[in-house]
Design a protein around this motif. Structure first.
Motif, PDB file in Angstrom:
ATOM      1  N   VAL A   1       0.858  -1.182   0.000  1.00 40.36           N
ATOM      2  CA  VAL A   1       0.000   0.000   0.000  1.00 40.36           C
ATOM      3  C   VAL A   1       0.897   1.235   0.000  1.00 40.36           C
ATOM      4  CG1 VAL A   1      -1.794  -1.245   1.266  1.00 40.36           C
ATOM      5  CG2 VAL A   1      -0.143   0.156   2.527  1.00 40.36           C
TER       6      VAL A   1
ATOM      7  N   GLU B   1      -2.200   5.654   2.270  1.00 42.22           N
ATOM      8  CA  GLU B   1      -3.262   4.699   2.590  1.00 42.22           C
ATOM      9  C   GLU B   1      -3.200   4.278   4.056  1.00 42.22           C
ATOM     10  OE1 GLU B   1      -4.438   1.778  -0.841  1.00 42.22           O
ATOM     11  OE2 GLU B   1      -2.320   2.282  -1.118  1.00 42.22           O
ATOM     12  N   ILE B   2      -1.988   4.145   4.589  1.00 41.06           N
ATOM     13  CA  ILE B   2      -1.851   3.811   6.010  1.00 41.06           C
ATOM     14  C   ILE B   2      -2.414   4.943   6.875  1.00 41.06           C
ATOM     15  CG2 ILE B   2      -0.209   3.385   7.878  1.00 41.06           C
ATOM     16  CD1 ILE B   2       1.609   2.001   5.828  1.00 41.06           C
TER      17      ILE B   2
ATOM     18  N   TYR C   1      -6.195   4.953   6.597  1.00 46.53           N
ATOM     19  CA  TYR C   1      -6.779   3.827   7.347  1.00 46.53           C
ATOM     20  C   TYR C   1      -6.895   4.174   8.828  1.00 46.53           C
ATOM     21  CZ  TYR C   1      -6.945  -0.719   9.698  1.00 46.53           C
ATOM     22  OH  TYR C   1      -7.265  -1.761  10.513  1.00 46.53           O
TER      23      TYR C   1
ATOM     24  N   GLY D   1       0.213   0.296  10.261  1.00 49.13           N
ATOM     25  CA  GLY D   1       0.985  -0.083   9.092  1.00 49.13           C
ATOM     26  C   GLY D   1       2.465  -0.150   9.389  1.00 49.13           C
TER      27      GLY D   1
ATOM     28  N   ARG E   1      -0.925  -3.610   6.890  1.00 47.20           N
ATOM     29  CA  ARG E   1      -0.645  -2.807   5.698  1.00 47.20           C
ATOM     30  C   ARG E   1       0.846  -2.495   5.659  1.00 47.20           C
ATOM     31  NH1 ARG E   1      -5.445  -2.624   7.311  1.00 47.20           N
ATOM     32  NH2 ARG E   1      -7.215  -2.179   5.949  1.00 47.20           N
TER      33      ARG E   1
END
Length: 250
Positions: A86, A90-91, A94, A130, A157
């Motif tokens: 990812v 994105e981490i 999230y 992540g 992730r």
């Protein structure tokens, strides 16, 4: 996951395969040691049948060939699509979609796959959102990592970045504190680890690189009383991550 070719990977061990099945990962073939449909292997076979996955009964020699002769495959292996990485954004997203401050683990050139797997497992248990690692001079996410993580790799992730120092600078711009684990740092029990943070774990032997160290807001250390004044990277990470968890959630 040991890379089988450019498109496929291999995972092995009962927990990693079971977690991959639970997580809905695309598995193309499942290899089971002949005559061992008991316990967790029975559950694995059942889930594979329900998912219409091809099941191949084979001898131990075949599993050794697939996984590596010295691997502890526990009678099961699977061909599957390689784990997708990812982005760092994105981490962050999230974490914030969950209403939480980002909690990230950064691995600075860790090359030992068992250490990486252990850290991923601890990070997942501690609620990290992540893991970030460099594309170069880092352990591959392979079967040993998956096995050592006990399946945690399926839920974590993972971002691979070209320039770790620049990534840390970008995280700072997003309000994330960069905390390095280093022998000369402040003892973790007196440091404030709360809030949005990325905890940097250095490479085995040499620790955090100088360029990455300069990007850290502060350093923390694990107090020790013994004659040996250093810890294995995964053990040190475990102590620091659980202190972060204690401060944040307990």
């Amino acid at each position: 996951m040991n890379q089988n070719n450019e498109e496929k990977a291999v995972i092995f061990g009962r927990n990693p395969v079971l977690e991959a099945l639970k997580n809905g990962r695309r598995i193309d073939k499942l290899f089971i040691l002949q005559g061992t449909d008991t316990g967790s292997l029975k559950a694995i076979v059942g889930k594979a049948k329900n998912a219409k996955i091809t099941i191949i009964r084979c001898q131990k020699s075949k599993l050794d060939e697939i996984c590596g002769e010295n691997s502890n495959h526990q009678g099961v292996a699977a061909y599957m699509a390689r784990k997708e990485y990812v982005s760092v954004d994105e981490i962050i997203k999230y974490a914030r979609d969950k209403g939480e401050e980002p909690f990230i683990v950064v691995l600075d050139e860790l090359t030992d796959t068992m250490n990486v797997g252990s850290i991923v497992r601890t990070a997942e248990c501690c609620g990290a959102h992540g893991v970030i690692m460099a594309k170069r001079r880092s352990a591959a996410i392979n079967g040993t990592v998956a096995k050592t993580s006990s399946g945690a790799i399926e839920y974590m992730r993972i971002a691979q970045v070209t320039n770790l120092a620049q990534t840390l600078e970008s995280l700072k711009d997003k309000g994330v504190w960069i905390i390095g684990a280093d022998m000369d740092g402040e003892p973790i029990y007196s440091a404030n680890l709360k809030g949005a943070s990325a905890i940097v774990i250095g490479a085995e032997g040499k620790g955090i690189g100088e360029l990455v160290k300069k990007k850290c807001d502060f350093m923390v250390s694990v107090p020790m009383r013994g004659k040996v004044q250093s810890l294995n990277a995964s053990v040190a990470a475990g102590v620091v991550l659980y202190e972060k968890y204690r401060q944040e959630y307990l």
